[in-house]
Design a protein around this motif. Structure first.
Motif, PDB file in Angstrom:
ATOM      1  N   SER A 156      13.621   8.983  -3.762  1.00  0.00           N
ATOM      2  CA  SER A 156      13.224   8.481  -5.076  1.00  0.00           C
ATOM      3  C   SER A 156      11.764   8.046  -4.996  1.00  0.00           C
ATOM      4  O   SER A 156      11.413   7.216  -4.155  1.00  0.00           O
ATOM      5  CB  SER A 156      14.098   7.301  -5.500  1.00  0.00           C
ATOM      6  OG  SER A 156      15.442   7.696  -5.613  1.00  0.00           O
ATOM      7  N   ASP A 158       8.254   6.670  -6.927  1.00  0.00           N
ATOM      8  CA  ASP A 158       7.526   6.037  -8.028  1.00  0.00           C
ATOM      9  C   ASP A 158       6.043   6.283  -7.802  1.00  0.00           C
ATOM     10  O   ASP A 158       5.496   5.908  -6.751  1.00  0.00           O
ATOM     11  CB  ASP A 158       7.799   4.530  -8.082  1.00  0.00           C
ATOM     12  CG  ASP A 158       9.225   4.216  -8.482  1.00  0.00           C
ATOM     13  OD1 ASP A 158       9.797   4.978  -9.279  1.00  0.00           O
ATOM     14  OD2 ASP A 158       9.774   3.214  -7.997  1.00  0.00           O
ATOM     15  N   THR A 159       5.401   6.916  -8.769  1.00  0.00           N
ATOM     16  CA  THR A 159       3.985   7.251  -8.671  1.00  0.00           C
ATOM     17  C   THR A 159       3.231   6.582  -9.809  1.00  0.00           C
ATOM     18  O   THR A 159       3.622   6.702 -10.978  1.00  0.00           O
ATOM     19  CB  THR A 159       3.764   8.771  -8.759  1.00  0.00           C
ATOM     20  OG1 THR A 159       4.609   9.431  -7.812  1.00  0.00           O
ATOM     21  CG2 THR A 159       2.313   9.125  -8.492  1.00  0.00           C
ATOM     22  N   THR A 160       2.158   5.881  -9.466  1.00  0.00           N
ATOM     23  CA  THR A 160       1.293   5.260 -10.465  1.00  0.00           C
ATOM     24  C   THR A 160      -0.114   5.812 -10.307  1.00  0.00           C
ATOM     25  O   THR A 160      -0.657   5.809  -9.199  1.00  0.00           O
ATOM     26  CB  THR A 160       1.275   3.730 -10.324  1.00  0.00           C
ATOM     27  OG1 THR A 160       2.610   3.227 -10.409  1.00  0.00           O
ATOM     28  CG2 THR A 160       0.434   3.104 -11.420  1.00  0.00           C
ATOM     29  N   GLU A 219       2.799   6.723 -15.070  1.00  0.00           N
ATOM     30  CA  GLU A 219       3.835   6.210 -14.186  1.00  0.00           C
ATOM     31  C   GLU A 219       4.979   7.217 -14.156  1.00  0.00           C
ATOM     32  O   GLU A 219       5.556   7.539 -15.193  1.00  0.00           O
ATOM     33  CB  GLU A 219       4.327   4.835 -14.651  1.00  0.00           C
ATOM     34  CG  GLU A 219       3.255   3.744 -14.560  1.00  0.00           C
ATOM     35  CD  GLU A 219       3.785   2.386 -14.965  1.00  0.00           C
ATOM     36  OE1 GLU A 219       5.002   2.286 -15.272  1.00  0.00           O
ATOM     37  OE2 GLU A 219       3.000   1.420 -14.971  1.00  0.00           O
ATOM     38  N   LYS A 221       8.627   8.682 -12.294  1.00  0.00           N
ATOM     39  CA  LYS A 221       9.799   8.453 -11.464  1.00  0.00           C
ATOM     40  C   LYS A 221      10.403   9.819 -11.172  1.00  0.00           C
ATOM     41  O   LYS A 221      10.791  10.538 -12.095  1.00  0.00           O
ATOM     42  CB  LYS A 221      10.805   7.535 -12.165  1.00  0.00           C
ATOM     43  CG  LYS A 221      10.321   6.095 -12.308  1.00  0.00           C
ATOM     44  CD  LYS A 221      11.406   5.199 -12.864  1.00  0.00           C
ATOM     45  CE  LYS A 221      10.938   3.761 -12.969  1.00  0.00           C
ATOM     46  NZ  LYS A 221      10.618   3.164 -11.640  1.00  0.00           N
TER      47      LYS A 221
END
Length: 259
Positions: A156, A158-160, A219, A221
């Protein structure tokens, strides 16, 4: 008493094992611009082993993972021409090469072919280190943060992303990749018959493009399945931000998936 302690220890292990099996990694870019180097190669290409060897030896030349993000794509258009089917090749990777060629106003692709932060590098032997050093001096035009968690066989992510400059915001997209090092492959046909490759930065998965919002932030996911044959300890999660109008890669980040 001893048996009771053993039973308690067993129960504790059963209840805690799901937590122990989960892994967690995170990283973010600094004020340093990381060069993104994309190599397009194939196991049936007789000219490709020297290119892969050159990439592997970059740390010996002073270019480390703190300076560069490497993506080694295996293309599929040589499979029927060289008498050897590259099991790591994908039409998705071939399309990525064609995309970069179009951004550089070229109509043909070949192997081995290098791109440095989106720009084609015609003579990697003579100018590769010079090009890396040149691009390293640029200011980063995007910030990236990655957070990855593994539960079972699913990663999983999460990229910002934050992109500077209005023109970049209008034309930029985000890509994600999984790469693996130390992938051994014995070649039994084609130009490299009899050789054993030790692939580095081998692209296992390529995801995107993901759009950047008008205010420059994004952002994401993402769920990425992990194949049972992949060695997680040798893998990295990669994110790049690219201006798709001029092809320039604004920033890259590689997150090693090891403790």
């Amino acid at each position: 008493m001893f048996k009771q302690a053993c039973r308690l220890l067993t129960l504790f292990s059963l209840f805690t094992s799901p937590v122990l099996l989960a892994s967690d990694w995170q990283a973010e870019t600094s004020n340093k611009h990381l060069v993104v180097m994309e190599l397009f190669t194939a196991e049936g290409c007789g000219l490709c082993p020297p290119a892969e060897k050159w990439v592997k030896q970059l740390p010996d030349k002073g270019v480390t993972n703190e300076d560069i993000v490497v993506l080694n794509f295996h293309v599929d258009y040589l499979d029927e021409k060289k008498g050897w089917v590259d099991r790591f090749a994908s039409p998705i990777f071939t399309e990525r090469q064609k995309q970069l060629a179009r951004l550089n106003l070229f109509q043909t692709v070949y192997t081995p072919e290098f791109f440095i932060s989106g720009e084609v590098l015609h003579d990697w032997r003579a100018h590769g280190l010079e090009a890396i050093d040149f691009v390293s001096d640029f200011e980063p035009e995007a910030d990236i943060a990655l957070h990855a968690q593994l539960a079972g066989t699913t990663l999983s992510v999460d990229t910002t992303v934050t992109v500077q400059d209005q023109e970049n915001r209008e034309h930029s997209q985000v890509y994600l990749a999984l790469t693996e090092n130390n992938v051994l492959s014995e070649i039994r046909g084609g130009d490299n018959a009899g050789a054993t490759f030790n692939h580095q930065y081998l692209v296992r998965a390529w995801l995107g493009p993901y759009p950047v919002k008008k205010d420059g932030t994004t952002e994401l996911k993402t769920q990425i399945p992990i194949d049972k044959d992949w060695k997680l300890v040798d893998m990295s999660l990669v994110a790049i931000v690219q201006n798709m109008e001029n092809g320039y890669v604004l920033q890259g980040l590689a997150l090693p998936l090891k403790d």
